[in-house]
Design an enzyme around this catalytic site. Structure first.
Site, mmCIF file in Angstrom:
data_model
loop_
_atom_site.group_PDB
_atom_site.id
_atom_site.type_symbol
_atom_site.label_atom_id
_atom_site.label_comp_id
_atom_site.label_asym_id
_atom_site.label_seq_id
_atom_site.Cartn_x
_atom_site.Cartn_y
_atom_site.Cartn_z
ATOM 1 N N GLU A 117 0.862 -1.274 -0.030
ATOM 2 C CA GLU A 117 0.015 0.055 0.095
ATOM 3 C C GLU A 117 0.867 1.336 0.103
ATOM 4 O OE1 GLU A 117 -4.246 -1.200 2.255
ATOM 5 O OE2 GLU A 117 -2.432 -1.741 3.227
ATOM 6 N N GLU A 137 -4.398 -9.736 3.203
ATOM 7 C CA GLU A 137 -5.030 -9.343 4.220
ATOM 8 C C GLU A 137 -6.246 -10.524 4.142
ATOM 9 O OE1 GLU A 137 -2.995 -5.377 3.121
ATOM 10 O OE2 GLU A 137 -4.146 -6.970 2.096
#
Length: 263
Positions: A117, A137
């Site tokens: 990210e 995730e």
């Protein structure tokens, strides 16, 4: 105690190093907060014109959020987890994305979760050939929380991003290049040199113009084309009366390199 983020200056280029190699440079709360503190410092420093961010060691850029710390936070309840983990991480990646000076990631290993990210959020990225990326995730039952559900589809396209988000599969540096996540793939160990070389190519130009371009692109991506064009006009208007514009025009007419002063 060693700081979780190191700041070094190389003339007009600042280098931030995520410094938890024993934890694969996992992003704990102290790391996130120190990144933000350094960004505030570097924005206010007129001598800093570009920023490179990398990871300590050869194994990882960042393996993502510190899951042990996060698991303790989530046990305290949803409101605490959202505030301390999700919002904190989103502030950090948004700050990188909106930073008014060019930010380049030098990805030197694993870039999983929050590490991926950060790579999505920064303006430019160079990765070594052995770098691995992932949006893992879903493997612990959550969606990405530092902006990954929003930035990756904008970079890679909806369907390609969803494949990565829904499977959690890792992907190579060359695949990251195909997806538009990184600008260059270089041999292992040369990613930092390549990032500095890219920064130097940017530093030839007016720092004010670079800042205006970053603002126009970042703000314009999330608007309609007509609104984006209005933003572009605003950024041009902010540059038009500067000395750098006159120096750039004069240098072109006189066939010499402009001497930009950032004013």
């Amino acid at each position: 105690m060693t700081a979780p983020v190191l700041l070094d200056r190389h003339g007009p280029i600042a280098l931030l190093t995520l410094n938890r190699p024993e934890k694969l440079n996992a992003l704990n709360y102290a790391t996130n907060d120190l990144i933000l503190a350094h960004l505030n410092e570097l924005e206010a420093d007129d001598g800093t014109r570009a920023l490179i961010i990398t990871g300590a060691g050869r194994r990882a850029f960042s393996a993502g959020g510190d899951i042990h710390e996060f698991s303790r936070t989530i046990a305290e309840g949803i409101d605490v987890a959202v505030r301390e983990f999700c919002q904190r991480g989103q502030r950090m990646t948004a700050r990188l994305e909106n930073f008014p000076k060019p930010v380049i990631a030098a990805v030197n290993g694993l870039a999983y979760g929050g590490g991926c990210e950060i790579t999505e959020a920064v303006h430019l990225a160079v990765a070594c050939e052995s770098a691995l990326f992932a949006k893992p995730e879903i493997n612990i039952g959550i969606p990405p929380t530092f902006g990954g559900t929003q930035r990756l589809p904008r970079l890679a396209g909806r369907k390609r991003a969803l494949e990565l988000l829904l499977t959690g599969d890792s992907f190579s540096a060359h695949r990251a290049h195909e997806l538009g996540l990184v600008n260059q793939v270089v041999t292992d160990g040369s990613e930092l040199e390549a990032a500095f070389a890219l920064a130097e190519r940017i530093l030839r130009h007016s720092p004010l113009a670079a800042s205006r371009i970053l603002t126009a692109v970042t703000r314009g991506l999330n608007t309609t084309i007509s609104e984006g064009l209005r933003i572009e006009q605003e950024q041009f208007a902010r540059m038009a009366a500067t000395r750098d514009v006159h120096e750039g025009l004069t240098g072109w007419i006189e066939r010499r390199m402009p001497d930009y002063q950032g004013a």
